[in-house]
Design a protein around this motif. Structure first.
Motif, PDB file in Angstrom:
ATOM      1  N   SER A  22      -8.131   4.078  -3.039  1.00 33.80           N
ATOM      2  CA  SER A  22      -6.680   3.943  -3.191  1.00 33.80           C
ATOM      3  C   SER A  22      -6.113   2.925  -2.215  1.00 33.80           C
ATOM      4  N   GLN A  45      -4.257  -1.362  -3.215  1.00 35.24           N
ATOM      5  CA  GLN A  45      -2.848  -1.630  -2.974  1.00 35.24           C
ATOM      6  C   GLN A  45      -2.532  -3.057  -3.395  1.00 35.24           C
ATOM      7  N   GLU A  92       0.425  -7.845  -9.411  1.00 31.66           N
ATOM      8  CA  GLU A  92      -0.166  -6.519  -9.186  1.00 31.66           C
ATOM      9  C   GLU A  92       0.930  -5.487  -8.980  1.00 31.66           C
ATOM     10  N   ARG A  93       0.611  -4.255  -9.308  1.00 30.18           N
ATOM     11  CA  ARG A  93       1.555  -3.141  -9.185  1.00 30.18           C
ATOM     12  C   ARG A  93       1.340  -2.426  -7.853  1.00 30.18           C
ATOM     13  N   ARG A  95       1.491   0.960  -5.900  1.00 30.65           N
ATOM     14  CA  ARG A  95       1.482   2.398  -6.177  1.00 30.65           C
ATOM     15  C   ARG A  95       2.648   3.076  -5.456  1.00 30.65           C
ATOM     16  N   TRP A 140       4.382   5.704  -3.080  1.00 30.77           N
ATOM     17  CA  TRP A 140       3.970   6.363  -1.848  1.00 30.77           C
ATOM     18  C   TRP A 140       5.195   6.888  -1.142  1.00 30.77           C
TER      19      TRP A 140
END
Length: 155
Positions: A13, A17, A23-24, A26, A28
């Motif tokens: 995970s 990042q 890119e996405r 995540r 948090w």
């Protein structure tokens, strides 16, 4: 075996990042210097990441003198990666000192958001986001350049 599986999931995970355009990021949640939980929201437009003391100084100097609530009014978050600092020093010295800042500093104790490979350690990482997708990735090594970029942000 369960521990190994969990460890691999955590490492994976961190490795995925978002670090480049397209890119996405995540979702948090991190604590700020006041102990309040702050979650990255889909409408977050800017993520500033400081992975070193020097980078944090660049952000702090760039934000100095801007109106209170500047980051919030621009849907921006400031993350300080404090994972390399001993937790006792962070909690007893650094965090209390950060409480005088007129803006929220999200503390990344485990390098969850700011893994070392995201940028140069002494540069501030700027991730411009649209729907948690990285649209703009820059680095800054001077408070003047960062301040100028911040002042051009649309409201």
């Amino acid at each position: 075996m369960r521990l190994l599986t969990m460890l691999l999931l955590v490492l994976f995970s961190v490795a995925v990042q978002a670090k480049s355009e397209g890119e996405r990021v995540r979702a948090w949640t991190l604590e700020d210097q006041f102990g309040d939980a702050v979650m990255i929201a889909p409408d977050t437009r800017l993520l500033l990441v400081a992975s070193s003391r020097k980078a944090a100084d660049v952000v702090n100097e760039a934000l100095d003198g801007l109106p209170e609530g500047f980051l919030e009014s621009h849907t921006a978050l400031y993350v300080a990666d404090v994972s390399r600092m001993p937790k006792m020093i962070t909690r007893m010295v650094m965090v209390p000192a950060m409480r005088s800042a007129p803006y929220s500093v999200l503390l990344d104790y485990d390098s969850k958001v700011a893994p070392a490979h995201l940028g140069q350690g002494d540069d501030v990482l700027w991730l411009g986001l649209v729907g948690l997708v990285v649209e703009d990735r820059r680095t800054f090594d001077s408070p003047e350049a960062l301040r100028q970029a911040l002042e051009t942000l649309p409201r």
